[in-house]
Design an enzyme around this catalytic site. Sequence first.
Site, PDB file in Angstrom:
ATOM      1  N   SER D  68       0.805  -1.235   0.000  1.00 17.20           N
ATOM      2  CA  SER D  68       0.000   0.000   0.000  1.00 17.20           C
ATOM      3  C   SER D  68       0.832   1.277   0.000  1.00 17.20           C
ATOM      4  O   SER D  68       0.300   2.351  -0.284  1.00 17.20           O
ATOM      5  CB  SER D  68      -0.932   0.016   1.215  1.00 17.20           C
ATOM      6  N   TYR D 196      -2.068  -2.409 -10.701  1.00 16.80           N
ATOM      7  CA  TYR D 196      -2.150  -2.297  -9.247  1.00 16.80           C
ATOM      8  C   TYR D 196      -1.332  -3.383  -8.544  1.00 16.80           C
ATOM      9  O   TYR D 196      -0.599  -3.112  -7.584  1.00 16.80           O
ATOM     10  CB  TYR D 196      -3.625  -2.360  -8.831  1.00 16.80           C
ATOM     11  N   TYR D 248      -4.129   3.251   7.589  1.00 13.02           N
ATOM     12  CA  TYR D 248      -5.398   2.522   7.608  1.00 13.02           C
ATOM     13  C   TYR D 248      -6.344   3.179   8.615  1.00 13.02           C
ATOM     14  O   TYR D 248      -6.290   4.389   8.808  1.00 13.02           O
ATOM     15  CB  TYR D 248      -5.175   1.024   7.923  1.00 13.02           C
TER      16      TYR D 248
END
Lengths: 312, 312, 312, 312
Positions: D68, D196, D248
């Site tokens: 991420s 991605y 997050y």
Amino acid sequence: MTTDFRDLSERLPGWVEAYRAYAAEGGVATYIPELAHAPQRALGITLHHRSGTTVSAGDADLPFTLQSISKVFTLLLALMDRGERAVFEKVGMEPTGDVFNSMLKLELVQPGKPFNPLINAGAIVVSSLLLGDSPEEKSQRILRFVRELAGDDGPAFNEDVYRSEAETANRNRSLAYFLKDNKVLDEDVEPTLDVYFRQCAIEVTCAQVARMGLVLANDGVDPATGRELVPRRFVRIAKSFMVTCGMYNASGEFAIQVGIPAKSGVSGGILALVPGELGIGLIGPALNDKGNSIAGVHLLKLLSERYDWSLF
Amino acid sequence: MTTDFRDLSERLPGWVEAYRAYAAEGGVATYIPELAHAPQRALGITLHHRSGTTVSAGDADLPFTLQSISKVFTLLLALMDRGERAVFEKVGMEPTGDVFNSMLKLELVQPGKPFNPLINAGAIVVSSLLLGDSPEEKSQRILRFVRELAGDDGPAFNEDVYRSEAETANRNRSLAYFLKDNKVLDEDVEPTLDVYFRQCAIEVTCAQVARMGLVLANDGVDPATGRELVPRRFVRIAKSFMVTCGMYNASGEFAIQVGIPAKSGVSGGILALVPGELGIGLIGPALNDKGNSIAGVHLLKLLSERYDWSLF
Amino acid sequence: MTTDFRDLSERLPGWVEAYRAYAAEGGVATYIPELAHAPQRALGITLHHRSGTTVSAGDADLPFTLQSISKVFTLLLALMDRGERAVFEKVGMEPTGDVFNSMLKLELVQPGKPFNPLINAGAIVVSSLLLGDSPEEKSQRILRFVRELAGDDGPAFNEDVYRSEAETANRNRSLAYFLKDNKVLDEDVEPTLDVYFRQCAIEVTCAQVARMGLVLANDGVDPATGRELVPRRFVRIAKSFMVTCGMYNASGEFAIQVGIPAKSGVSGGILALVPGELGIGLIGPALNDKGNSIAGVHLLKLLSERYDWSLF
Amino acid sequence: MTTDFRDLSERLPGWVEAYRAYAAEGGVATYIPELAHAPQRALGITLHHRSGTTVSAGDADLPFTLQSISKVFTLLLALMDRGERAVFEKVGMEPTGDVFNSMLKLELVQPGKPFNPLINAGAIVVSSLLLGDSPEEKSQRILRFVRELAGDDGPAFNEDVYRSEAETANRNRSLAYFLKDNKVLDEDVEPTLDVYFRQCAIEVTCAQVARMGLVLANDGVDPATGRELVPRRFVRIAKSFMVTCGMYNASGEFAIQVGIPAKSGVSGGILALVPGELGIGLIGPALNDKGNSIAGVHLLKLLSERYDWSLF
């Protein structure tokens, strides 16, 4: 990162007049009758520099009630009263992405405690934690704290707004009983809400709010007396929340576009600050669809860009 | 589709004794202290045939409170008081898939009215619609209606359970204030809840509930007197809801496994009926994870299979 | 509970003509181009009595694709292929109150399996359970089963609709991958969806659907040959689901207003039945806001009231 | 706000050794097999000061994949490729309070666009916006950009991790098809996901990540060459998102406890920076329950407190 106050004082009146036009795209809050009377096109601002200099423009003298802005101050007071651990046992630290009075996460996310102290559910819990033997005593303590930060005995409860809140706030009652059922709220519902409604109904001016913001910008130290009114650690916590959750579910956008700690209220008021430098009080009753002063947000964006205020 | 009552009366006592064992897999409701005192292993049932024959077994004499079973009767009474249109302006007709006290759909699905009258939110609204000048009068009208359907003056308010409900029911208060805020609930919250708590606290026996079920099985006509106690249309509405939403969020499974209109309560009581034929009252306080009497559901499944009761 | 077919055959044409007017209040489905071409004002119906008598009116000969109606038949086939336990390990038995393609409960309610086999998520899982070595074989088995129930080799895949579905059904792909991630779907996504898209694209007429409904009304027995095509237990399961979840999130209202097992499709088709008596096939492409044929639902309500069809 | 690098280089090795113990309270990500092989107790960090000084400790040489963390760089590249307006037409600016792969708000909040570019849904959309005629070209452009910011040609695709991602990422496929259905994703799903998955699989070291963080700390200017690699405005946007959504749904807590822009990945990597001063690369594969490196977060908290890094 220093703001040119000479430039600012020259230009601010013109900007304020120009930015009143944004009010037409927003609307005054109507959920309680008293708020609906606010002048739609009003826009006022005061900036208070650490050096003592202040600049005001527009309707800076228009009194308004703190509403959700008060959540910052009850959070600080609860932290001072109970300590960090006790407060964060009852309320989380995360933005929600939901509207300010949403109950979804209370039902969906265990253990059902409010995500942060700046949404209604969290603020109600925070108010319940304040020291004091009665709602009156707790309310008076909040008012004294606000006056102390404002350096001014002017802030006072607007009784009409208070009664109006207390009569119509069924969604807040619903939140509070849900929190009670979840065993997050230990106190009785109505006394807790009484404190909450009163804190929302504290009436202030831009100058008073700017002075309160300045104390936070100054890490909790009264710039006039040098006395620490709030421990620096708690000011840091408050500023963090103002950045991540201060402008309802437009906080992320505000962080990008303006980039300073701020907290808005449904009255159209905004408390903001530039760390180390100045505090801001603003009133502009016409709200955008996220519940923030529409002209106010635009004006703060202009100022932040011009004077390079963003933390980021 | 006729039930062999001779076979039934022979076998029922044995089945009931055998099915008590299921209680060990469930648990008595504890959310109010009074319910927590119920005997875990109790299981009782009465079946009342249209012909007048009744069969009982096990702890059929154990008194229990109607709890959510009462929602069927307040729905009928509200329909008789206000008519179909007025009731369904305030409450929907759809099962939810959510737990009985969920608030999710009130927030997520416009216009924020309860999905059906058998979840708590819907039942609270239904109670608010009953005619009567005071909570006392409304409560007395419910009690009279229950006694009339039971053909027995035995049903009465259990004051301890009522007080216990009223003191602890914060989730219901939360629901009611949410409904008030959504403008679905027009009456004041506390008087409405007072009616709701009282209806839940009506104490009955299996025989009384079986007799109430029989009136519904008989399309609203008192089998003894031939008098219409409830219009057939409203009985049909109630039976439809019992099939689609009567057993909390296990209603779909119950429709498949048992296939008859039924409504359960957190006391472990179940009202059920075989249309045109008989009414059933059942008590088994140990609940499964969906909130239905665990032994009761198993027993009804056995009976439905043996006597071919399913509507489907 | 017998329907007067003489009265019905006299009056039905007039009712159909009159009820076409409802189409103006609805709209033809547009989510796939092929469906958008359907004639807005069309309305047709066939009723097929157990005795062999049939009555048709209006556009009963208009071919239409099964769409969600097919979910009833793949459920039956999966139950026959795999047995009750295997099917209900993967899909639940409860209505949801959500729209047919919702993913909320897959994320919110553990263990993330579809609530019932008549919502898209559930139907996709059911299709994955069918026996067959390839999507083609599974699809052919579905088609054969449909033809067998219809007693007619007429039903066939509409290739244009199939391709149109397959190209545009991204929400179904999203559902399927979510199910895959939740380990509810064991098969690969695209082959499973291929089966699902094909079953939706089976083209039928009202007479064929009415005949399929009649087999269900007759507990799975072919009324012409006396042969059991589906075990009675599985028919019961299907009829239960049709009552609790067959008309999307208007199933509860349909249970009250019409009261018979039914399943609708986005093509405007409806399969319905009166247990023990007759099957119904209906087409009316203009849909109400819940996705059911608007004229169709009104017509079924009229018929149910006049001929006293409701199970309740 | 200057960090004492002499103090830092003396103490860092000891702190790292001591903080390894936190790994025992967390767990290595297992959702793809390749990540599950990471050494549970590893902990490494590099700090890169604007002056050129760097300090490393522990397992700073352990290669890890960006996961991420890559979302920050694709966001910057998309802003440079398409401009601010085009990007924010497709993705919002708000934190969500939900888990990183949640689909709830896509269904519940109109118009169904991802709330921000750092949750999976948003990052997938961002990747779709990158210029390039093929997934390969887009991936190569990302890699070149990462190498440019790292000032090092070391970063490269880890093919095993890439294949592992591509094979198991059904939840991401589900997200992507949902976005496609919502017309937020204009490109095809699989090519977009290919980009991605590749960006997630870029393998780096702490030193490389620290250098990338330094460029952001330096407002987009390469500290070695003085060349602007990213416009300052876009860096500001990225830093804002890192504060409000970078860790997050523990971002709010991180803002309070650490107070610097940071982005974590499921590999246990963290990119962080102290504006105007230094960049940080960290690896610690054992994750806490929010998905952030458990030892890493504790170590950053210690450093922030000691060297007074918080923006607040």
